[in-house]
Design an enzyme around this catalytic site. Structure first.
Site, PDB file in Angstrom:
ATOM      1  N   GLY A 311      35.990  37.414  32.267  1.00  0.00           N
ATOM      2  CA  GLY A 311      36.303  37.957  33.703  1.00  0.00           C
ATOM      3  C   GLY A 311      35.057  38.584  34.286  1.00  0.00           C
ATOM      4  O   GLY A 311      33.855  38.550  34.025  1.00  0.00           O
ATOM      5  N   SER A 312      35.347  39.678  35.079  1.00  0.00           N
ATOM      6  CA  SER A 312      34.246  40.286  36.103  1.00  0.00           C
ATOM      7  C   SER A 312      33.425  41.321  35.067  1.00  0.00           C
ATOM      8  O   SER A 312      32.456  41.765  35.902  1.00  0.00           O
ATOM      9  CB  SER A 312      35.186  41.176  36.960  1.00  0.00           C
ATOM     10  OG  SER A 312      35.772  40.595  37.836  1.00  0.00           O
ATOM     11  N   VAL A 313      33.781  41.527  33.855  1.00  0.00           N
ATOM     12  CA  VAL A 313      32.545  42.233  32.990  1.00  0.00           C
ATOM     13  C   VAL A 313      31.340  41.468  33.007  1.00  0.00           C
ATOM     14  O   VAL A 313      30.491  42.145  32.570  1.00  0.00           O
ATOM     15  CB  VAL A 313      33.138  42.296  31.452  1.00  0.00           C
ATOM     16  CG1 VAL A 313      34.528  43.311  31.543  1.00  0.00           C
ATOM     17  CG2 VAL A 313      33.587  40.876  30.743  1.00  0.00           C
ATOM     18  N   PHE A 314      31.008  40.226  33.351  1.00  0.00           N
ATOM     19  CA  PHE A 314      30.091  39.535  33.547  1.00  0.00           C
ATOM     20  C   PHE A 314      29.125  39.654  34.666  1.00  0.00           C
ATOM     21  O   PHE A 314      28.047  39.430  34.719  1.00  0.00           O
ATOM     22  CB  PHE A 314      30.150  37.999  33.477  1.00  0.00           C
ATOM     23  CG  PHE A 314      30.182  37.299  32.132  1.00  0.00           C
ATOM     24  CD1 PHE A 314      29.463  36.253  31.739  1.00  0.00           C
ATOM     25  CD2 PHE A 314      30.961  37.774  31.108  1.00  0.00           C
ATOM     26  CE1 PHE A 314      29.519  35.680  30.633  1.00  0.00           C
ATOM     27  CE2 PHE A 314      30.858  37.569  29.788  1.00  0.00           C
ATOM     28  CZ  PHE A 314      30.254  36.231  29.467  1.00  0.00           C
TER      29      PHE A 314
END
Length: 592
Positions: A311-314
């Site tokens: 998810g948004s950790v990228f």
């Protein structure tokens, strides 16, 4: 020497002239010769006895003198006079970074039966069944009275069990020496250590060999006598590992998660200080491999083998690459008008953030639309190259036999829509260890590090991925996520924490995604102004139920758990809190 003649002619003639017997002269001369020979032999023997007596006296004098010297000296262990190293036959210990024992050997015994030597098989079977409740007396009796002459009963037994078997008094029950592998800390670091089993076995010896984890990866080293028993020193800290496991287990229970993992890594050396996967097991009694979904097995290492869309950790990778390419800076305005349509696909944000946000606020607010638009400017080829430099496209190379199985799952066709979804962590699956490596490489000043479970004393000198300025800006953005964004529960007083949340829907086996099952991840760095460690916490299917509405996002689930881990572990690693950040601001009441 001239010998006297036995019949001298002159005396013979004289004797004949006188009428005497000449034979008497010969007999007399023979007697005299024998006496001379006896006298010479006696003298020679007496000389030999004198020399032998002198030699014995000298030898006893030397031995007596040496005994007197030893009796009057201080006792000491004898030393080997010749060169050469002793052969070490046992398996080497495994220790943490501070020399504390993680795995060692314990002398014990095995139990076997020579059925031909048994006197009373029935009594032996009943006695063993009473000592070992898992054994059946009837089965043992059949084995003892069958065609088998040799029977293993127990590969290893305790001293108490050995004494109890002795008391049975059966001569056909025998013991063999054994070494067993002992993990004194139980389940702590179980997935890292892995476990062992007996290899080739004989009555008087058994070979211990690794079956998983570092025990298997370093099996040759641990069994090599040339290392003279030198322990294998790992990078993990036992105190930190135990604290992280305790906090993560509590967080997993409170958040009703199916599983959990945590990876703490030094951003400069690549050393993994702690790595936890839950549920876990006790390597002293390693459970068997089960059928079905491997994620349900306690043997499954979620931190290394589990590859997920995180998810948004990228998103920080996308914005960081755009900054490095000169496409934007922290204050560049980005179009966040949604939904963003590409063919039949629509990309939406969790909330409506308005028509535009700054690049920093795209990270702080976690805008999928804004990140996807930036990714379109970067392009598929440059995005793939950058993620490859961060180590997100290949197995990590961690010193575990499980590491090659944690291969990232890449899209078969890295198309434009793949570029857009990967920019916010969908369409590419990787493990928590991959994510820790990528965050460390981006945030440590911009040089690549590779994760390791071996203790290192110097920082890695990896290739440069981004400039120090880009790295500093990325840390600033992540710090703002904690200060005023989706990770506000991640603030730890005294430690400047920065990080990014990620909540990814879990894919179904048939394709598509679940509506109510997520992987919640918080990737953090602390202290953010001078980074030392990266911490990645991931929860599988968490649900926070303190309110009427169940909450599954990482900000409500993974972030509080990570904050508590930092609060517990940072002091154990020698990180002092920033005193200035602990001081109250504004007007305070003081007493005179």
């Amino acid at each position: 020497m001239i010998r006297r003649p036995l019949r001298p002619l002159a005396r013979i003639l004289k004797a004949r002239a006188e009428g005497a017997n000449p034979d008497v002269i010969e007999a007399e001369n023979l007697r005299l010769r024998h006496e001379e020979m006896r006298d010479r032999a006696r003298v020679r023997a007496e000389g030999r006895l004198l020399v032998l007596g002198a030699l014995f006296f000298f030898a006893f004098a030397v031995v007596g003198g040496r005994m007197g010297v030893l009796a009057g000296s201080e006792p000491s262990e004898p030393q080997v006079a010749g060169g050469g190293n002793p052969i070490i036959s046992s398996r080497a210990d495994i220790t943490d970074r501070n020399g504390r024992i993680l795995a060692t050997n314990l002398e014990t015994h095995s139990l076997y039966a020579q059925t031909r030597d048994m006197i009373d098989p029935r009594a032996a079977a009943d006695g063993l069944a009473a000592i070992f409740p898992d054994l059946e007396a009837e089965e043992l009796y059949k084995d003892f009275t069958g065609n088998r002459h040799f029977l293993w009963i127990r590969r290893q037994i305790s001293p108490e069990q050995m004494q109890a078997v002795h008391e049975i008094g059966e001569p056909g029950l025998l013991f063999g020496p054994r070494e067993m592998r002992l993990y004194p800390n139980g389940s702590v670091a179980a997935h890292i250590l892995g476990g062992t089993k007996y290899g080739e076995e004989a009555v008087n010896a058994a070979e211990i060999e690794g079956v998983a984890g570092v025990e298997k990866y370093f099996d040759d080293y641990l069994r090599d006598p040339a290392n003279e028993g030198a322990p294998l020193e790992l990078s993990i800290d036992l105190s930190v590992q135990a604290a992280v496991e305790r906090v993560l287990a509590g967080g997993m229970m409170l958040m009703n998660a199916r599983g959990a993992s945590a990876v703490m890594m030094d951003v400069h050396t690549g050393e993994i200080v702690s790595m936890v996967s839950l549920p876990d097991f006790d390597p002293n009694t390693r459970p068997p491999i089960t059928q079905g979904d491997r994620a349900d097995s306690p043997l499954f290492n979620r931190a290394v083998q589990g590859v997920y869309e995180l998810g948004s950790v990228f998103k920080i990778f996308t914005i960081g690459q755009a900054v490095e390419l000169g496409l934007l800076n922290g204050e560049t305005m980005i179009d966040t008008t949604g939904p963003l349509t590409w063919g039949r696909f629509r990309i939406r944000d969790f909330h409506n953030y308005g028509p535009e946000l700054t690049a920093t606020d795209v990270i702080v607010k976690s805008s999928n639309v804004g990140t996807a638009r930036v990714a379109m400017q970067i392009g598929a080829e440059r995005q793939r190259d950058f993620l490859g430099e961060l180590g997100l496209l290949e197995p990590t190379g961690l010193e575990m036999v499980e590491a090659p199985t944690g291969r990232p799952l890449l899209p078969p066709n890295w198309s434009e829509i793949s570029t857009m979804t990967i920019s916010y962590g969908h369409g590419l699956s990787s493990s928590p260890v991959h994510l820790a490596q990528a965050y460390a490489s981006l945030l440590n000043g911009g040089t690549r590090v590779t994760p390791t479970l071996l203790r290192r004393t110097r920082p890695q000198q990896g290739e440069r991925i981004v400039s120090e300025q880009t790295s500093a800006l990325a840390r600033h953005m992540l710090r703002q996520v904690v200060v005023r964004g989706t990770a506000s529960f991640g603030e730890v007083p005294g430690y400047e924490v920065g990080g990014k949340t990620g909540t990814a829907d879990k894919p179904t086996p048939q394709g598509g995604y679940y509506d109510d099952k997520v992987i919640a991840t918080f990737a953090s760095v602390f202290p953010a102004d001078d980074p030392r460690y990266v911490l990645v916490v991931s929860l599988d299917e968490p649900v926070e139920t303190s309110s009427d509405e169940p909450r599954r996002t990482a900000g409500w689930t993974a972030v509080p758990v990570a904050a508590e881990i930092i609060r517990r572990a940072a002091p154990l690693m020698g990180l002092r809190p920033d005193v200035d950040s602990l001081r109250p601001t504004g007007v305070t009441l003081t007493s005179n």
